[in-house]
Design a protein around this motif. Structure first.
Motif, short mmCIF file in Angstrom:
data_model
loop_
_atom_site.label_atom_id
_atom_site.label_comp_id
_atom_site.label_asym_id
_atom_site.label_seq_id
_atom_site.Cartn_x
_atom_site.Cartn_y
_atom_site.Cartn_z
N LYS A 75 -23.04 18.57 24.37
CA LYS A 75 -24.03 19.69 24.16
C LYS A 75 -23.00 20.42 24.94
O LYS A 75 -22.95 21.69 24.57
N SER A 76 -23.12 20.02 26.38
CA SER A 76 -22.10 21.07 27.08
C SER A 76 -20.81 21.83 26.78
O SER A 76 -20.44 22.87 26.77
N THR A 77 -19.88 21.29 25.71
CA THR A 77 -18.65 21.53 25.18
C THR A 77 -19.11 22.35 23.89
O THR A 77 -18.20 23.72 24.14
N MET A 78 -19.77 22.04 23.03
CA MET A 78 -19.68 22.94 22.11
C MET A 78 -20.52 23.97 22.91
O MET A 78 -20.68 25.60 22.12
N THR A 79 -21.61 24.05 23.63
CA THR A 79 -22.10 26.21 24.00
C THR A 79 -20.40 26.31 24.42
O THR A 79 -21.12 27.72 24.78
N LYS A 80 -20.07 26.69 25.39
CA LYS A 80 -19.32 27.02 25.55
C LYS A 80 -17.66 27.29 24.70
O LYS A 80 -17.41 28.84 24.82
N LEU A 81 -18.53 26.31 24.12
CA LEU A 81 -17.14 26.29 22.05
C LEU A 81 -17.65 28.02 21.35
O LEU A 81 -17.79 28.64 21.06
N ALA A 82 -19.36 27.86 21.57
CA ALA A 82 -19.52 28.70 20.59
C ALA A 82 -19.07 30.07 20.15
O ALA A 82 -19.22 30.20 19.33
N PRO A 83 -19.15 31.23 21.74
CA PRO A 83 -18.67 32.48 21.17
C PRO A 83 -17.71 32.24 20.67
O PRO A 83 -16.99 33.25 19.99
N GLY A 135 -20.85 16.83 35.33
CA GLY A 135 -20.56 17.87 34.90
C GLY A 135 -19.40 17.92 34.13
O GLY A 135 -19.21 19.33 34.57
N TYR A 136 -18.50 17.13 34.12
CA TYR A 136 -17.06 18.17 32.96
C TYR A 136 -17.51 17.57 31.75
O TYR A 136 -18.81 16.74 31.26
N ASP A 137 -17.05 18.41 30.97
CA ASP A 137 -17.12 18.56 29.15
C ASP A 137 -15.41 18.12 28.56
O ASP A 137 -16.49 16.85 28.04
N VAL A 181 -19.75 6.77 18.79
CA VAL A 181 -19.21 5.91 19.71
C VAL A 181 -19.82 4.74 19.81
O VAL A 181 -20.58 4.74 20.08
N ASP A 182 -19.21 3.94 19.29
CA ASP A 182 -19.54 2.08 19.63
C ASP A 182 -21.19 2.29 19.88
O ASP A 182 -22.31 1.90 20.00
N GLY A 183 -21.35 2.73 17.85
CA GLY A 183 -22.67 2.72 17.70
C GLY A 183 -23.96 3.00 18.38
O GLY A 183 -25.09 3.15 18.05
N THR A 184 -23.56 4.45 19.05
CA THR A 184 -24.24 5.52 19.68
C THR A 184 -24.22 6.66 19.27
O THR A 184 -23.02 7.07 18.57
N GLU A 185 -24.71 7.81 19.30
CA GLU A 185 -24.42 9.30 18.51
C GLU A 185 -24.56 10.27 19.79
O GLU A 185 -26.09 9.84 20.64
N GLU A 186 -24.47 11.32 19.96
CA GLU A 186 -24.60 12.03 20.58
C GLU A 186 -24.32 13.13 19.13
O GLU A 186 -23.40 13.95 18.89
N ALA A 187 -24.94 14.19 19.40
CA ALA A 187 -25.11 15.16 18.40
C ALA A 187 -26.11 16.49 19.01
O ALA A 187 -26.70 16.53 19.64
N VAL A 188 -25.29 17.40 17.89
CA VAL A 188 -25.85 19.01 18.54
C VAL A 188 -25.70 19.75 17.09
O VAL A 188 -25.13 19.79 16.04
N ARG A 235 -28.29 23.71 19.73
CA ARG A 235 -28.90 22.56 19.88
C ARG A 235 -29.07 21.49 20.21
O ARG A 235 -28.09 20.88 19.25
N PRO A 236 -29.89 21.07 21.02
CA PRO A 236 -29.64 19.40 20.66
C PRO A 236 -29.99 18.90 19.38
O PRO A 236 -31.02 18.66 18.59
#
Length: 623
Positions: free
Chosen positions: A512-520, A334-336, A544-551, A563-564
């Motif tokens: 996603k968790s990080t940006m949800t907390k930073l959004a406000p 559960g870490y950001d 990172v390393d050929g993979t992508e996480e996006a929000v 949104r994811p």
């Protein structure tokens, strides 16, 4: 030396016992468990695919020992990167590409192995039973050269078929080929090896497959979460065996009675000469609630690693694996974000990015205000709820600082002296200090009204005969910092009081968790700017390393939503250096330019508004 628990060493899964087909559904479940941090699940993957990984590496390298090295490195790399695998059912083909990458690296660093031609008389040599190690090595060389003489496709099939003792269907699945192609390549290869060498190759590859015992798997998986009731004493003993000034502090409070996260921390075990398991390495992770402006995120802070002196020669390898295991467990916990310092090379290798440098401040005692100091009460430098409340109120909104409580008995037990002032029994503020031998007063913490803090410090420093004060990692934008910067004697320097040029290193664990907390707070910054009327979507793409996480952060009609996935034409895309933007470590334009971060559409206008410099600083008592 195998570094794993005895229970893990007892597990034996022979390749011959594997089913004729790869069950992709059960495999995906096992991969997901491993991604969630279950070390036993990853050990199962190693046992399940070790033969095929070594066989494939052997087909590429033609040298069995190099193939083992490449496969081990590939599994370690896979362990680090497993959380980024978006489709667990694709594990087999993904692992093959990881093995290929490490084999390719080894091939570039060594001469090409000589291949035997089809007419070479050594291919038909009979009676080569290994009687000595030298003869065995010669057989290994000849088998490698013989198989190396085959076309690439046939080399892969022969090596996987014999080393892995896998069915043609399993080989086909691993190589992502039709079964008919695998059968034909195996059929065509056998005559080329000739009868005698074919038997020798078959015997050599089968008898040297990794699954013949547990040594290969044990060399790959060496780690576990420490049990505080069973392992704490051994960890303290390791730290106390080091020649380090802080060696006695871990047992006294730096690890004991602290905010350490024992589930994410990692330890390594190894058998001694009597095959009795002992703890030989440890890495500590701490659970931090860190401020980014008025937002708070959950951060895994890493501080403290140790390796038994008997295996000091393996320190780099062991810590690399230990660090990878800890980082791999953070998302499921559960870490950001993750933060650490020191040993830049180790953590940059784990995908971290440089964040900010530690700051030290020096100012002459005579420059502090000569106002009357409050009545000071000397108390123990340990956690108290009233002190934590005062500290949190003073540091609200200061990026990089950490919410108290942290160390219950202080990071440096017995070192600091704490003075508080109160009104009607209610704590109004405090300072925590230590007089240095050079006549300088080390200021570790300040909380409360800035003028009162400085008056108290002048009184304490004068009473101790200290002509100068050193503030360790005081936040640049803190109320006391603002006052100090106006004093003629104030000098700021990067690094610690001991002169270490300390970088704090960052890694985004869950975007996603990080940006949800930073959004406000991003929305607040937007509304306070000249772009207050802006509406639309802004995508964040972490690659990172050929993979992508996006929000995507969507702003519409006074509301903000995360949104994811990435949608729209406005986007910020880059590697882990995007963490620098989130914390405002420098001017955003400089961060983008220096790290190759792509900024598209309206993101160019939004960048300075959403991510202004925050001058982050993390205090000594946080980590």
């Amino acid at each position: 030396m195998g570094l794993c628990r005895a229970s893990a060493r007892k597990r034996r899964t022979r390749a011959a016992m594997q089913p004729s087909k790869i069950d992709h559904e059960s495999l995906a479940k096992e991969v997901k468990r491993a991604q969630a941090g279950e070390l036993g699940a990853f050990h199962g993957l190693v046992v399940r695919f070790q033969d095929m990984a070594v066989g494939y590496a052997f087909s590429l390298l033609g040298d069995y020992h190099l193939a083992e090295d490449a496969a081990q490195e590939a599994f370690l790399d896979a362990f680090r990167k497993l959380p980024t695998l978006r489709h667990p059912e694709a594990f087999v083909s993904w692992l093959r590409t990881v093995v290929f990458k490490h084999c390719d690296r080894l091939r570039r660093c060594r001469p090409v192995t000589e291949s035997l031609t089809e007419g070479d008389e050594r291919l038909t040599a009979d009676g080569m039973e290994p009687a000595t190690a030298a003869e065995q090595a010669e057989i290994a060389r000849l088998v490698g050269q013989a198989i190396g003489s085959l076309p690439a496709g046939q080399r892969e099939v022969v090596s996987l078929y014999y080393i892995g003792q896998r069915s043609g269907r399993q080989v086909a699945t691993f190589l992502d080929l039709p079964l008919t192609t695998v059968k034909k390549r195996l059929h065509d290869a056998k005559p080329k090896l000739r009868r005698s060498m074919s038997g020798m190759a078959k015997q050599f590859l089968e008898t040297n497959r990794p699954s013949r015992d547990a040594r290969f798997a044990d060399r790959v998986l060496r780690l576990a979460s420490p049990d505080p009731s069973e392992d704490a004493a051994a960890i303290y003993n390791l730290f106390e065996a080091e020649n380090h000034p802080a060696r006695g502090q871990w047992r006294a409070g730096r690890l004991a009675d602290s905010h350490a996260d024992w589930n994410v921390s990692r330890v390594a075990f190894a058998p001694d000469s009597d095959d009795v398991e002992r703890l030989v390495a440890a890495l500590n992770a701490y659970d931090l609630t860190m401020r980014i402006g008025t937002a708070e995120v959950r951060v895994a802070g890493i501080n403290g690693d140790v390796v038994h002196p008997d295996i000091a020669g393996q320190r780099g390898e062991i810590l690399e694996q230990t660090a990878a295991a800890a980082v791999g467990a953070m998302r499921n916990a559960g870490y950001d974000l993750a933060i650490t310092f020191d040993d830049d090379a180790l953590w940059l290798q784990q995908g971290f990015t440089r964040g900010w440098r530690a700051l030290t401040w020096r100012v002459a005692t005579a420059d502090l205000p000569a106002a009357s100091a409050p009545a000071l009460e000397r108390i123990d430098a340990v956690h108290r709820d009233d002190l934590a409340t005062a500290y949190n109120a003073t540091h609200s909104g200061l990026t990089g600082t950490v919410r108290r409580p942290t160390y219950r008995l202080n990071k440096h037990p017995g070192l600091f002296k704490t003075y508080r002032w109160h009104s009607g029994g209610d704590t109004r503020g405090y300072v925590s200090v230590d007089p240095e031998s050079d006549g300088c007063l080390w200021v570790d913490e300040v909380a409360g009204d800035a003028s009162t803090c400085l008056a108290a410090l002048r009184s304490i420093a004068g009473g101790l005969g200290c002509e100068e004060l050193l503030f360790d990692r005081l936040h640049y934008k803190s109320p006391v910092g603002v006052r100090l910067r106006q004093m003629s004697s104030c000098r700021l320097a990067t690094g610690t009081r001991l002169g270490k040029a300390r970088w704090y290193l960052l890694k985004i664990i869950d975007l996603k968790s990080t940006m949800t907390k930073l959004a406000p707070i991003l929305h607040e910054r937007l509304l306070a700017s000249e772009l207050a009327d802006w509406q639309g979507t802004l995508a964040f793409e972490l690659r990172v390393d050929g993979t992508e996480e996006a929000v995507t952060v969507a702003v519409h009609s006074g509301t903000v939503e995360v949104r994811p996935g990435a949608t729209g034409s406005n986007a910020i895309a880059g590697n882990q250096a995007m963490a620098q933007l989130l914390l405002g470590t420098e001017d955003p334009a400089e961060i983008v330019a220096e790290n190759g971060i792509a900024v598209r559409g309206d993101a160019k206008r939004l960048l300075p508004v959403l991510f202004p410099p925050q001058h982050p600083q993390m205090e000594n008592q946080a980590l």
